[in-house]
Write an enzyme that holds these catalytic residues in place. Structure first.
Site, PDB file in Angstrom:
ATOM      1  N   HIS A 157       1.436   1.063 -12.922  1.00 50.04           N
ATOM      2  CA  HIS A 157       1.990  -0.324 -13.422  1.00 50.04           C
ATOM      3  C   HIS A 157       3.270   0.191 -13.314  1.00 50.04           C
ATOM      4  CE1 HIS A 157       2.482  -4.417 -14.975  1.00 50.04           C
ATOM      5  NE2 HIS A 157       3.271  -3.693 -15.714  1.00 50.04           N
ATOM      6  N   GLY A 160       0.705  -1.244   0.035  1.00 50.96           N
ATOM      7  CA  GLY A 160       0.083  -0.067   0.088  1.00 50.96           C
ATOM      8  C   GLY A 160       0.875   1.257   0.104  1.00 50.96           C
ATOM      9  N   SER A 161       1.963   1.328  -0.628  1.00 52.51           N
ATOM     10  CA  SER A 161       2.799   2.485  -0.540  1.00 52.51           C
ATOM     11  C   SER A 161       2.269   3.446  -1.453  1.00 52.51           C
ATOM     12  CB  SER A 161       4.316   2.238  -0.769  1.00 52.51           C
ATOM     13  OG  SER A 161       4.479   2.106  -2.219  1.00 52.51           O
ATOM     14  N   LEU A 183      -7.424  -9.215 -11.732  1.00 49.36           N
ATOM     15  CA  LEU A 183      -8.098  -8.933 -12.948  1.00 49.36           C
ATOM     16  C   LEU A 183      -9.437  -8.349 -12.566  1.00 49.36           C
ATOM     17  CD1 LEU A 183      -7.321 -11.287 -15.693  1.00 49.36           C
ATOM     18  CD2 LEU A 183      -6.972  -8.678 -15.724  1.00 49.36           C
ATOM     19  N   MET A 208      -3.824  -6.863  -7.087  1.00 45.99           N
ATOM     20  CA  MET A 208      -3.449  -8.006  -7.869  1.00 45.99           C
ATOM     21  C   MET A 208      -4.433  -8.902  -8.068  1.00 45.99           C
ATOM     22  SD  MET A 208      -0.347  -7.003  -8.376  1.00 45.99           S
ATOM     23  CE  MET A 208       0.958  -6.302  -7.679  1.00 45.99           C
TER      24      MET A 208
HETATM   25  C1  GAR Z   1       3.605  -1.316  -7.191  1.00 45.20           C
HETATM   26  O1  GAR Z   1       4.920  -1.315  -7.868  1.00 45.20           O
HETATM   27  C2  GAR Z   1       2.548  -1.176  -8.579  1.00 45.20           C
HETATM   28  O2  GAR Z   1       3.107  -0.446  -9.608  1.00 45.20           O
HETATM   29  C3  GAR Z   1       2.400  -2.659  -8.688  1.00 45.20           C
HETATM   30  O3  GAR Z   1       2.356  -3.273  -7.372  1.00 45.20           O
HETATM   31  C4  GAR Z   1       3.269  -2.615  -6.672  1.00 45.20           C
HETATM   32  C5  GAR Z   1       2.244  -2.237  -5.293  1.00 45.20           C
HETATM   33  O4  GAR Z   1       3.220  -1.499  -4.255  1.00 45.20           O
HETATM   34  N1  GAR Z   1       1.434  -2.918  -9.426  1.00 45.20           N
HETATM   35  C6  GAR Z   1       1.347  -3.891 -10.437  1.00 45.20           C
HETATM   36  O5  GAR Z   1       2.282  -4.636 -10.776  1.00 45.20           O
HETATM   37  C7  GAR Z   1      -0.078  -3.757 -11.224  1.00 45.20           C
HETATM   38  N2  GAR Z   1       0.135  -4.449 -12.302  1.00 45.20           N
HETATM   39  P1  GAR Z   1       2.372  -0.716  -3.106  1.00 45.20           P
HETATM   40  O6  GAR Z   1       1.143  -1.554  -2.520  1.00 45.20           O
HETATM   41  O7  GAR Z   1       3.382  -0.422  -2.202  1.00 45.20           O
HETATM   42  O8  GAR Z   1       1.535   0.594  -3.841  1.00 45.20           O
END
Ligand code: GAR
Length: 204
Positions: free
Chosen positions: A108, A12-13, A91, A89
């Site tokens: 992404h 969730g950053s 679809l 994560m």
């Molecule tokens: C992030 O790097 C985001 O771009 C990626 O998951 C990570 C989540 O990090 N998303 C995908 O790959 C979607 N296809 P976070 O939970 O710290 O925001």
């Protein structure tokens, strides 16, 4: 005030960066609800700590359409204007995408259309690209494929590992996602084919 509904599955950053930018007055919006399909997602705990509505909705065992319609009804109850995927994560079903047509955005960690799917930063690193980056885009019914709102490039350095590269990409994600959400909420954009066109497009 425009209302955001955040969907996340993990750390969730990106969500936290958006919340911080709202608190700092850099993004005029409010986070109406945060929903996670994983009850143990650290991002959900952050949402609670920030005093936001945080909903754990386990997706395990439910058919996709059924689960998505439960998510949609929570978002509707909170009158959400924009659905913000932040490390979500899963679809989305066609019905969900139709219900929120052009009102779902995603971040992404690659320069789409290169490296869609999981572990995009690792895919890019292993492939040997010299320029990596991230993409904020609208969500359609296909994986990582909707119209691109903003992108940012990150140069791959000689000493990089997939981890150090991912960390630099993440910093850019945190910047461009807020910029993209601000642009979308402004309503000052139009779609031409696949192109998102706006006179407010920030330069980067
Ligand atoms: C992030 O790097 C985001 O771009 C990626 O998951 C990570 C989540 O990090 N998303 C995908 O790959 C979607 N296809 P976070 O939970 O710290 O925001």
């Amino acid at each position: 005030m425009k209302k955001l509904g955040v969907l996340l599955s993990g750390r969730g950053s990106n969500f936290e960066a958006i919340a911080r930018n709202i608190a700092d007055g850099k993004l005029k919006a409010e986070i109406a609800v945060v929903i996670s399909n994983r009850p143990e997602a650290p991002g959900l705990e952050t949402a609670r700590r920030l005093g936001l509505h945080a909903v754990a909705l386990p997706s395990k065992g439910l058919p996709r359409e059924e689960f998505d319609s439960q998510v949609a009804s929570i978002l509707d109850q909170h009158n959400v204007d924009l659905v913000v995927l932040a490390g979500y994560m899963r679809l989305l079903s066609g019905a969900f995408v139709k219900h929120f047509a052009m009102r779902i955005v995603n971040i992404h960690p690659s320069l789409l259309p290169a490296f869609p799917g999981l572990d995009a930063q690792h895919q890019a690193f292993e492939y040997g690209v010299k320029i990596a980056g991230c993409t904020a885009h609208f969500v359609d019914e296909h994986l990582d494929s909707g119209p691109i709102i903003l992108q940012a490039a990150v140069a791959v350095e000689e000493a990089d590992t997939a981890e150090t590269l991912s960390a630099r990409i993440l910093k850019k994600e945190h910047r461009i996602y807020t910029d993209a959400i601000r642009l979308v909420l402004s309503g000052e954009w139009r779609i031409e084919g696949r192109r998102v066109v706006s006179s407010r497009m920030p330069l980067r």
